[in-house]
Design a protein around this motif. Structure first.
Motif, PDB file in Angstrom:
ATOM      1  N   VAL A 164     -23.819 -10.502  20.163  1.00  0.00           N
ATOM      2  CA  VAL A 164     -24.917 -10.697  19.226  1.00  0.00           C
ATOM      3  C   VAL A 164     -24.349 -10.737  17.820  1.00  0.00           C
ATOM      4  CG1 VAL A 164     -27.066  -9.753  18.333  1.00  0.00           C
ATOM      5  CG2 VAL A 164     -26.511  -9.495  20.750  1.00  0.00           C
ATOM      6  N   GLN A 165     -24.739 -11.738  17.068  1.00  0.00           N
ATOM      7  CA  GLN A 165     -24.294 -11.858  15.688  1.00  0.00           C
ATOM      8  C   GLN A 165     -25.505 -11.743  14.788  1.00  0.00           C
ATOM      9  OE1 GLN A 165     -22.400 -15.548  14.738  1.00  0.00           O
ATOM     10  NE2 GLN A 165     -21.603 -14.806  12.813  1.00  0.00           N
ATOM     11  N   VAL A 166     -25.382 -10.910  13.761  1.00  0.00           N
ATOM     12  CA  VAL A 166     -26.485 -10.682  12.839  1.00  0.00           C
ATOM     13  C   VAL A 166     -26.107 -11.243  11.482  1.00  0.00           C
ATOM     14  CG1 VAL A 166     -27.926  -8.946  11.735  1.00  0.00           C
ATOM     15  CG2 VAL A 166     -27.130  -8.591  14.074  1.00  0.00           C
ATOM     16  N   ARG A 167     -26.991 -12.044  10.926  1.00  0.00           N
ATOM     17  CA  ARG A 167     -26.791 -12.570   9.575  1.00  0.00           C
ATOM     18  C   ARG A 167     -27.985 -12.174   8.736  1.00  0.00           C
ATOM     19  NH1 ARG A 167     -24.654 -18.659  10.495  1.00  0.00           N
ATOM     20  NH2 ARG A 167     -22.704 -18.057  11.456  1.00  0.00           N
ATOM     21  N   GLU A 168     -27.685 -11.705   7.540  1.00  0.00           N
ATOM     22  CA  GLU A 168     -28.745 -11.316   6.629  1.00  0.00           C
ATOM     23  C   GLU A 168     -29.232 -12.540   5.866  1.00  0.00           C
ATOM     24  OE1 GLU A 168     -29.455  -8.136   3.031  1.00  0.00           O
ATOM     25  OE2 GLU A 168     -27.446  -8.536   3.756  1.00  0.00           O
TER      26      GLU A 168
END
Length: 132
Positions: free
Chosen positions: A29-33
């Motif tokens: 899972v990759q989280v980008r703000e």
């Protein structure tokens, strides 16, 4: 009223076993703000300048943000590369005005402190030494 054994058995059969650890599915899972235009306009400044802006924002809401707007004119980069330098400058001026005008109800003062903390965080990322 006690449940009959048949009800207890069906409830136990319907519940999955919890004895062992769940197997890993291997999902990354990759989280980008996602930043709004005002927040993305915060400039990447040298660390000492960012600390001074945080100090100014702590005691006079919006003053550090106002000073940081001028670092954009001096060449500080932001997360808005597709916008012109003057546009980013005015976005920072707008953020400073919002902080000053809403400081009366404490919202601007709190926003100003968080803005200064974001400046210091961005400056520490920008000035971190990189290994080749």
């Amino acid at each position: 009223m006690e449940p009959s054994p048949k009800d207890g058995e069906s409830a136990a059969a319907a519940e999955p076993s919890r004895g062992g650890a769940a197997p890993s599915s291997g999902v990354v899972v990759q989280v980008r703000e996602k930043k709004g235009p005002l927040r993305a306009a915060i400039p990447y400044m040298p660390f000492p300048v960012a600390v001074i802006c945080l100090f100014l924002n702590t005691f006079v809401p919006g003053l550090g943000t106002f000073v940081s707007a001028f670092t954009v004119l001096c060449g500080a980069r932001t997360d808005l590369p597709d916008r012109h330098m003057c546009c980013v400058f005015w976005l920072n001026i707008a953020a400073a005005l919002i902080q000053i005008l809403t400081a009366i109800v404490m919202v601007g003062w709190i926003m100003s402190i968080f803005w200064g903390m974001d400046m210091v965080i961005l400056a520490s990322k920008y000035s971190a030494p990189t290994l080749l």
